[in-house]
Structures are given as structure tokens and as C-alpha cells.
Design a protein around this motif. Sequence first.
Motif, mmCIF file in Angstrom:
data_model
loop_
_atom_site.group_PDB
_atom_site.id
_atom_site.type_symbol
_atom_site.label_atom_id
_atom_site.label_comp_id
_atom_site.label_asym_id
_atom_site.label_seq_id
_atom_site.Cartn_x
_atom_site.Cartn_y
_atom_site.Cartn_z
ATOM 1 N N MET A 1 -51.483 19.570 74.261
ATOM 2 C CA MET A 1 -51.205 18.746 73.088
ATOM 3 C C MET A 1 -49.895 17.979 73.266
ATOM 4 O O MET A 1 -49.809 16.793 72.945
ATOM 5 N N LEU A 2 -48.875 18.629 73.798
ATOM 6 C CA LEU A 2 -47.601 17.946 74.048
ATOM 7 C C LEU A 2 -47.701 16.959 75.202
ATOM 8 O O LEU A 2 -47.017 15.926 75.207
ATOM 9 N N ALA A 3 -48.555 17.251 76.159
ATOM 10 C CA ALA A 3 -48.664 16.416 77.364
ATOM 11 C C ALA A 3 -49.109 14.986 77.056
ATOM 12 O O ALA A 3 -48.785 14.069 77.806
ATOM 13 N N GLY A 4 -49.822 14.772 75.972
ATOM 14 C CA GLY A 4 -50.248 13.424 75.613
ATOM 15 C C GLY A 4 -49.119 12.569 75.054
ATOM 16 O O GLY A 4 -49.161 11.349 75.135
ATOM 17 N N TYR A 5 -48.107 13.214 74.519
ATOM 18 C CA TYR A 5 -46.990 12.508 73.887
ATOM 19 C C TYR A 5 -45.789 12.345 74.819
ATOM 20 O O TYR A 5 -45.127 11.302 74.813
ATOM 21 N N LEU A 6 -45.503 13.365 75.581
ATOM 22 C CA LEU A 6 -44.236 13.415 76.306
ATOM 23 C C LEU A 6 -43.996 12.326 77.352
ATOM 24 O O LEU A 6 -42.855 11.858 77.477
ATOM 25 N N PRO A 7 -44.974 11.878 78.130
ATOM 26 C CA PRO A 7 -44.648 10.855 79.133
ATOM 27 C C PRO A 7 -44.007 9.601 78.533
ATOM 28 O O PRO A 7 -42.985 9.111 79.037
ATOM 29 N N GLN A 8 -44.560 9.095 77.448
ATOM 30 C CA GLN A 8 -44.010 7.898 76.801
ATOM 31 C C GLN A 8 -42.624 8.186 76.235
ATOM 32 O O GLN A 8 -41.718 7.344 76.312
ATOM 33 N N ALA A 9 -42.449 9.365 75.656
ATOM 34 C CA ALA A 9 -41.151 9.745 75.090
ATOM 35 C C ALA A 9 -40.086 9.832 76.179
ATOM 36 O O ALA A 9 -38.954 9.371 75.985
ATOM 37 N N VAL A 10 -40.442 10.397 77.316
ATOM 38 C CA VAL A 10 -39.497 10.487 78.438
ATOM 39 C C VAL A 10 -39.086 9.085 78.888
ATOM 40 O O VAL A 10 -37.906 8.827 79.159
ATOM 41 N N VAL A 11 -40.034 8.166 78.948
ATOM 42 C CA VAL A 11 -39.721 6.793 79.344
ATOM 43 C C VAL A 11 -38.714 6.173 78.378
ATOM 44 O O VAL A 11 -37.737 5.541 78.807
ATOM 45 N N LEU A 12 -38.905 6.352 77.071
ATOM 46 C CA LEU A 12 -37.972 5.790 76.098
ATOM 47 C C LEU A 12 -36.576 6.378 76.265
ATOM 48 O O LEU A 12 -35.578 5.659 76.181
ATOM 49 N N VAL A 13 -36.496 7.680 76.505
ATOM 50 C CA VAL A 13 -35.189 8.313 76.736
ATOM 51 C C VAL A 13 -34.524 7.694 77.958
ATOM 52 O O VAL A 13 -33.347 7.308 77.917
ATOM 53 N N GLU A 14 -35.266 7.566 79.047
ATOM 54 C CA GLU A 14 -34.699 7.014 80.276
ATOM 55 C C GLU A 14 -34.301 5.552 80.108
ATOM 56 O O GLU A 14 -33.255 5.131 80.606
ATOM 57 N N ARG A 15 -35.092 4.783 79.387
ATOM 58 C CA ARG A 15 -34.749 3.377 79.162
ATOM 59 C C ARG A 15 -33.507 3.217 78.308
ATOM 60 O O ARG A 15 -32.848 2.184 78.348
ATOM 61 N N SER A 16 -33.180 4.243 77.527
ATOM 62 C CA SER A 16 -31.958 4.185 76.714
ATOM 63 C C SER A 16 -30.735 4.617 77.520
ATOM 64 O O SER A 16 -29.629 4.662 76.984
ATOM 65 N N GLY A 17 -30.943 4.937 78.796
ATOM 66 C CA GLY A 17 -29.842 5.337 79.652
ATOM 67 C C GLY A 17 -29.500 6.809 79.560
ATOM 68 O O GLY A 17 -28.486 7.255 80.091
ATOM 69 N N ARG A 18 -30.350 7.584 78.913
ATOM 70 C CA ARG A 18 -30.140 9.029 78.796
ATOM 71 C C ARG A 18 -31.083 9.741 79.752
ATOM 72 O O ARG A 18 -31.966 9.143 80.338
ATOM 73 N N ALA A 19 -30.892 11.045 79.870
ATOM 74 C CA ALA A 19 -31.748 11.857 80.733
ATOM 75 C C ALA A 19 -32.356 12.996 79.928
ATOM 76 O O ALA A 19 -31.766 13.463 78.949
ATOM 77 N N VAL A 20 -33.523 13.422 80.356
ATOM 78 C CA VAL A 20 -34.152 14.614 79.791
ATOM 79 C C VAL A 20 -33.715 15.766 80.697
ATOM 80 O O VAL A 20 -34.301 15.998 81.747
ATOM 81 N N THR A 21 -32.661 16.433 80.286
ATOM 82 C CA THR A 21 -32.040 17.443 81.140
ATOM 83 C C THR A 21 -32.943 18.640 81.408
ATOM 84 O O THR A 21 -32.806 19.289 82.443
ATOM 85 N N ALA A 22 -33.870 18.910 80.510
ATOM 86 C CA ALA A 22 -34.775 20.045 80.703
ATOM 87 C C ALA A 22 -35.639 19.878 81.948
ATOM 88 O O ALA A 22 -36.099 20.863 82.517
ATOM 89 N N LEU A 23 -35.842 18.649 82.398
ATOM 90 C CA LEU A 23 -36.672 18.419 83.581
ATOM 91 C C LEU A 23 -36.021 18.934 84.856
ATOM 92 O O LEU A 23 -36.700 19.133 85.858
ATOM 93 N N ALA A 24 -34.713 19.151 84.830
ATOM 94 C CA ALA A 24 -34.010 19.630 86.021
ATOM 95 C C ALA A 24 -33.339 20.988 85.804
ATOM 96 O O ALA A 24 -32.691 21.500 86.706
ATOM 97 N N ALA A 25 -33.492 21.566 84.631
ATOM 98 C CA ALA A 25 -32.830 22.833 84.303
ATOM 99 C C ALA A 25 -33.749 24.020 84.571
ATOM 100 O O ALA A 25 -34.973 23.886 84.530
ATOM 101 N N PRO A 26 -33.161 25.170 84.843
ATOM 102 C CA PRO A 26 -33.990 26.382 84.942
ATOM 103 C C PRO A 26 -34.633 26.663 83.580
ATOM 104 O O PRO A 26 -33.985 26.489 82.550
ATOM 105 N N ILE A 27 -35.872 27.060 83.583
ATOM 106 C CA ILE A 27 -36.618 27.289 82.346
ATOM 107 C C ILE A 27 -37.068 28.747 82.287
ATOM 108 O O ILE A 27 -37.690 29.250 83.219
ATOM 109 N N ALA A 28 -36.741 29.396 81.177
ATOM 110 C CA ALA A 28 -37.186 30.772 80.944
ATOM 111 C C ALA A 28 -38.498 30.752 80.171
ATOM 112 O O ALA A 28 -38.757 29.842 79.380
ATOM 113 N N ARG A 29 -39.305 31.745 80.393
ATOM 114 C CA ARG A 29 -40.586 31.877 79.701
ATOM 115 C C ARG A 29 -40.355 32.018 78.206
ATOM 116 O O ARG A 29 -39.534 32.796 77.765
#
Length: 142
Positions: free
Chosen positions: A79-107
Motif C-alpha cells: 500500500m505504501l509502495a504506490g505512494y512513496l516513489p513520487q514522494a521521494v522524488v518531491l523530497v529530492e527535488r526540494s534539495g532534501r534527502a530521505v535519510t531512512a533510505l541509507a540508515a540502519p532499519i530495525a524490525r
Amino acid sequence: MSQYFDDASTGETLWNPATRVAQLFFRMTEALVPVAGRPCGVVDLQIDAYTVDPEAFAAFVNALVTQYLASNHMIFKAMLAGYLPQAVVLVERSGRAVTALAAPIARSTEAISLNVDAFDPTTDASGLVRRAGAAARSMPTA
């Protein structure tokens, strides 16, 4: 017809999708506010335009990406996968980063599945980055 998603701090257009696409993206954004547990930073100006607070939106998307990567629930992730790609693009175009994409993730201990374990943050992060890249090519700014 199209609508604009503009960076509130710079006035730069982050995305100029068709009206129906813009409205759906905005409504999905609003619906995900309780899931993220924080404000989205996107405001409908009611004039075929939306303003995006880049800091608030980046934090909102980061919270959703963290949940996406931390979950083992296949349907929640789909359900989240349908929304997130476009949202990530908007974040990146604003000059910000989605830090969770490079951070260690706990279950996560929320939105868990006892039947099928879909917890694979490394593969999910690389897949999301790939889908965001593909989405960016279909997201005009003018």
C-alpha cells in the motif's frame, strides 16, 4: 489541465502533474498523515496549486519510508509502495534527502505479519530508489 506542487521556500515547481493525478496524490498524502504521525507540509491552495513545506514534507516522507522499510507486512508495504516513489522524488527535488533510505532499519513491532515475513530493508530500499528514479522521468516540472 495540470496543477502545481511548489516549494514553499523557493517557489520552485517540484512537479506539474495532470489535475486528476495531483488531486489523488494530495488526497493520499492527507490520508497518510495519521500513519506517519506527523504533518505532511502540503497545502491545497484551491487554485490548481499546492504548496510544499520542504522540511515538513521531507520529515513526513522519511517517517513513511522508515515504516515501509521496518515492516514485515507485505500488504502494508504494498500500500505504501504506490505512494512513496513520487514522494521521494518531491523530497529530492526540494534539495532534501530521505535519510531512512541509507540508515540502519530495525524490525517494526507495528503492522506486522505472523504468516509471511516480508522484512528485507536493504532490498526494499534499493527497490524504492529504483522506482523513484523511474517515476522522476514521468514527473514533469513544467
